[in-house]
Design a protein around this motif. Structure first.
Motif, PDB file in Angstrom:
ATOM      1  N   SER A 203      75.940  51.703  27.245  1.00  0.00           N
ATOM      2  CA  SER A 203      75.239  51.446  28.495  1.00  0.00           C
ATOM      3  C   SER A 203      74.537  50.107  28.358  1.00  0.00           C
ATOM      4  O   SER A 203      73.756  49.899  27.424  1.00  0.00           O
ATOM      5  CB  SER A 203      74.221  52.565  28.775  1.00  0.00           C
ATOM      6  N   LEU A 204      74.824  49.191  29.284  1.00  0.00           N
ATOM      7  CA  LEU A 204      74.369  47.810  29.159  1.00  0.00           C
ATOM      8  C   LEU A 204      73.860  47.292  30.497  1.00  0.00           C
ATOM      9  O   LEU A 204      74.336  47.708  31.562  1.00  0.00           O
ATOM     10  CB  LEU A 204      75.523  46.911  28.686  1.00  0.00           C
ATOM     11  N   LEU A 205      72.940  46.356  30.449  1.00  0.00           N
ATOM     12  CA  LEU A 205      72.446  45.727  31.667  1.00  0.00           C
ATOM     13  C   LEU A 205      73.533  44.856  32.291  1.00  0.00           C
ATOM     14  O   LEU A 205      74.231  44.123  31.596  1.00  0.00           O
ATOM     15  CB  LEU A 205      71.208  44.885  31.362  1.00  0.00           C
ATOM     16  N   HIS A 206      73.662  44.936  33.610  1.00  0.00           N
ATOM     17  CA  HIS A 206      74.606  44.098  34.352  1.00  0.00           C
ATOM     18  C   HIS A 206      73.870  43.133  35.283  1.00  0.00           C
ATOM     19  O   HIS A 206      74.100  41.925  35.251  1.00  0.00           O
ATOM     20  CB  HIS A 206      75.569  44.978  35.147  1.00  0.00           C
ATOM     21  N   THR A 207      72.975  43.658  36.113  1.00  0.00           N
ATOM     22  CA  THR A 207      72.174  42.848  37.031  1.00  0.00           C
ATOM     23  C   THR A 207      70.712  43.225  36.840  1.00  0.00           C
ATOM     24  O   THR A 207      70.374  44.409  36.847  1.00  0.00           O
ATOM     25  CB  THR A 207      72.588  43.097  38.491  1.00  0.00           C
ATOM     26  N   ASP A 208      69.841  42.220  36.659  1.00  0.00           N
ATOM     27  CA  ASP A 208      68.451  42.517  36.314  1.00  0.00           C
ATOM     28  C   ASP A 208      67.581  42.659  37.563  1.00  0.00           C
ATOM     29  O   ASP A 208      68.064  42.601  38.710  1.00  0.00           O
ATOM     30  CB  ASP A 208      67.887  41.480  35.348  1.00  0.00           C
ATOM     31  N   LEU A 209      66.271  42.831  37.350  1.00  0.00           N
ATOM     32  CA  LEU A 209      65.334  43.041  38.452  1.00  0.00           C
ATOM     33  C   LEU A 209      65.252  41.858  39.407  1.00  0.00           C
ATOM     34  O   LEU A 209      64.816  41.999  40.553  1.00  0.00           O
ATOM     35  CB  LEU A 209      63.941  43.335  37.895  1.00  0.00           C
ATOM     36  N   HIS A 210      65.650  40.682  38.936  1.00  0.00           N
ATOM     37  CA  HIS A 210      65.625  39.487  39.777  1.00  0.00           C
ATOM     38  C   HIS A 210      66.954  39.276  40.509  1.00  0.00           C
ATOM     39  O   HIS A 210      67.142  38.249  41.163  1.00  0.00           O
ATOM     40  CB  HIS A 210      65.304  38.255  38.928  1.00  0.00           C
ATOM     41  N   GLY A 211      67.885  40.244  40.379  1.00  0.00           N
ATOM     42  CA  GLY A 211      69.178  40.113  41.024  1.00  0.00           C
ATOM     43  C   GLY A 211      70.122  39.182  40.298  1.00  0.00           C
ATOM     44  O   GLY A 211      71.177  38.829  40.826  1.00  0.00           O
ATOM     45  N   ARG A 212      69.785  38.794  39.076  1.00  0.00           N
ATOM     46  CA  ARG A 212      70.627  37.876  38.307  1.00  0.00           C
ATOM     47  C   ARG A 212      71.731  38.661  37.619  1.00  0.00           C
ATOM     48  O   ARG A 212      71.477  39.592  36.861  1.00  0.00           O
ATOM     49  CB  ARG A 212      69.772  37.128  37.284  1.00  0.00           C
ATOM     50  N   GLY A 213      72.962  38.300  37.891  1.00  0.00           N
ATOM     51  CA  GLY A 213      74.107  39.001  37.333  1.00  0.00           C
ATOM     52  C   GLY A 213      74.429  38.557  35.924  1.00  0.00           C
ATOM     53  O   GLY A 213      73.744  37.715  35.336  1.00  0.00           O
ATOM     54  N   PRO A 214      75.504  39.111  35.360  1.00  0.00           N
ATOM     55  CA  PRO A 214      75.826  38.855  33.957  1.00  0.00           C
ATOM     56  C   PRO A 214      76.423  37.473  33.737  1.00  0.00           C
ATOM     57  O   PRO A 214      76.897  36.813  34.655  1.00  0.00           O
ATOM     58  CB  PRO A 214      76.839  39.950  33.630  1.00  0.00           C
ATOM     59  N   SER A 215      76.406  37.065  32.485  1.00  0.00           N
ATOM     60  CA  SER A 215      76.943  35.771  32.069  1.00  0.00           C
ATOM     61  C   SER A 215      78.435  35.898  31.775  1.00  0.00           C
ATOM     62  O   SER A 215      78.922  36.964  31.405  1.00  0.00           O
ATOM     63  CB  SER A 215      76.205  35.277  30.817  1.00  0.00           C
ATOM     64  N   THR A 216      79.156  34.792  31.918  1.00  0.00           N
ATOM     65  CA  THR A 216      80.571  34.758  31.571  1.00  0.00           C
ATOM     66  C   THR A 216      80.814  34.035  30.258  1.00  0.00           C
ATOM     67  O   THR A 216      81.950  33.744  29.906  1.00  0.00           O
ATOM     68  CB  THR A 216      81.382  34.082  32.688  1.00  0.00           C
ATOM     69  N   THR A 217      79.756  33.730  29.527  1.00  0.00           N
ATOM     70  CA  THR A 217      79.879  33.151  28.196  1.00  0.00           C
ATOM     71  C   THR A 217      79.115  34.031  27.214  1.00  0.00           C
ATOM     72  O   THR A 217      78.106  34.646  27.566  1.00  0.00           O
ATOM     73  CB  THR A 217      79.323  31.718  28.141  1.00  0.00           C
TER      74      THR A 217
END
Length: 429
Positions: free
Chosen positions: A150-164
């Motif tokens: 289970s991993l974070l995908h989008t945080d409380l600020h609406g910032r999505g995951p990185s592609t690097t």
């Protein structure tokens, strides 16, 4: 201070604050993979763990491990690097039958432990470099063992995951206390899939989980969790050195050409290929650049990434036919062979599998893109080239920079061979 030392220190401070508050989470009635009760599956995705040796990675206060031991009769090793989090666990749950609490680094622990039958991590694996943790988990799990993350995908600020594959700052929040800065590997699902595949796992499913309406205190909560189900692949058999090397079916001095006076034209024979399927070592797909007045067409994959229309080449298809079929199946657009211009071939690899991607430009089409309910990519939208979004699928990113090297897109490198060498140089992109 290293990234992982910084994270360990933050979690030690967090654990001390929770000890000071006297807070311990209750042992759940079901295994919860997210912060929200009742969202997503439970322990059943680990399979039958009765009597099995299960590794809880970054076990925190130990409540999940206790649930598995009590409810599912698992033999759980709950390992935690933070000394204060470990203290919370043993202060409440020491002596629980079926649970062994260990204070230490999971990578060091796996070097000497017997292989586990299953492993899971709830929110914890993202605090360790995956290039360190995944090889250790591969070696520390028996072949066929499940690994659930289970991993974070989008945080409380609406910032999505990185592609690097790089850490970034994220905050640990605790009521009535200042936030704690950490560094986390918050990665796009396709990137986690590539990493797991490259380190000896088969990814079986990746789900994006959100708060349900009835459990969500904040109606605009943007947080999204990834739930990844993978399985450790079997070991490859060692080559049998006792078997002789294959010899030619014809002595070296015998020619396959007929004698000059045989009256038959000289032809060179060829050996047919075996009908047996080969061991997987290559995968080939296409990605279509559809550029309209409103911008570039991109769709959202169910794994969360944005990507070009495209997919895998099927047996008997030409590359142009694959582009046409995928456009129709995924987005409902109709194109003809004359509308498709192939750009060239991109080569990279994930683990032992060579990835071959062919980029194409679709110059004309009929229809408007729409979501097809049975397809894994949908929510089609047009994006101006100077406003491309984050979270692009790596193959789409590689195709786009091969087409337009000026586009500011980061991705893992690939070697590009254009089909028309007069207009585009080959090389790495």
């Amino acid at each position: 201070m290293s990234v992982e030392d910084l994270n360990a220190e933050a979690w030690t401070v967090y654990g001390q604050r929770q000890l000071s508050h006297g807070y311990m989470p209750p042992v759940p009635e079901r295994l919860e993979w997210t912060p929200w009760e009742g969202v997503g599956p439970g322990a059943e995705i680990l399979g039958d763990v009765s009597g099995q040796r299960v590794l809880d990675i970054g076990s925190g206060p130990g409540h999940h491990a206790v649930h598995l031991a009590r409810t599912h009769d698992a033999r759980v090793t709950a390992i935690e690097l933070s000394v204060t989090q470990h203290q919370r666990a043993i202060g409440t749950h020491a002596g629980t039958p079926g649970v062994r609490f260990v204070h230490g680094d999971v990578i060091d622990h796996l070097r000497t432990a017997q292989p586990f039958d299953a492993a899971y991590a709830i929110g914890s694996l993202a605090f360790t470099d995956p290039h360190r943790s995944l090889p250790a988990l591969r070696d520390g799990l028996r072949p066929g063992a499940p690994l659930v993350l289970s991993l974070l995908h989008t945080d409380l600020h609406g910032r999505g995951p990185s592609t690097t594959v790089a850490p970034r700052e994220q905050m640990i929040l605790l009521r009535d206390n200042p936030p704690l800065a950490t560094q986390m590997w918050v990665l796009a699902p396709r990137l986690w899939e590539d990493l797991l595949t490259g380190h000896g796992f088969r990814v079986e499913a990746i789900d994006l989980l959100r708060p349900s309406d009835e459990n969500e205190n904040n109606p605009v909560n943007p947080v999204v969790q990834q739930l990844i189900r993978a399985r450790r692949l079997p070991d490859r058999p060692a080559p049998d050195s006792s078997r002789p090397a294959p010899a030619s079916s014809r002595p070296a001095h015998v020619s396959n050409r007929p004698a000059p006076d045989s009256g038959r034209p000289a032809r060179i024979s060829s050996r047919p290929r075996t009908p047996r399927p080969p061991a997987p070592h290559a995968a080939i797909g296409v990605g279509a650049i559809v550029l309209g007045d409103q911008g570039l067409l991109l769709g959202r994959h169910r794994h969360g990434t944005l990507e070009l229309p495209g997919g895998t080449v099927e047996a008997g298809e030409s590359l142009e036919e694959t582009v046409i079929r995928e456009l129709a199946e995924e987005a409902g657009l109709i194109a003809r062979p004359d509308d498709v211009t192939l750009l060239g071939t991109l080569l990279d690899h994930v683990g032992d599998v060579v990835r071959v991607s062919v980029g194409a430009i679709v110059n004309a089409w009929r229809g408007e893109p729409f979501t097809r309910p049975d397809e894994s990519v949908g929510d089609w939208a047009w994006y101006p080239l100077d406003q491309l979004p984050d979270d692009l699928f790596v193959c789409s990113a590689q195709i786009l920079t091969a087409w337009r090297p000026d586009l500011p897109i980061d991705h893992t490198p690939a070697h590009f061979t254009p089909y028309d060498r007069r207009t585009a140089p080959s090389g790495d992109v």
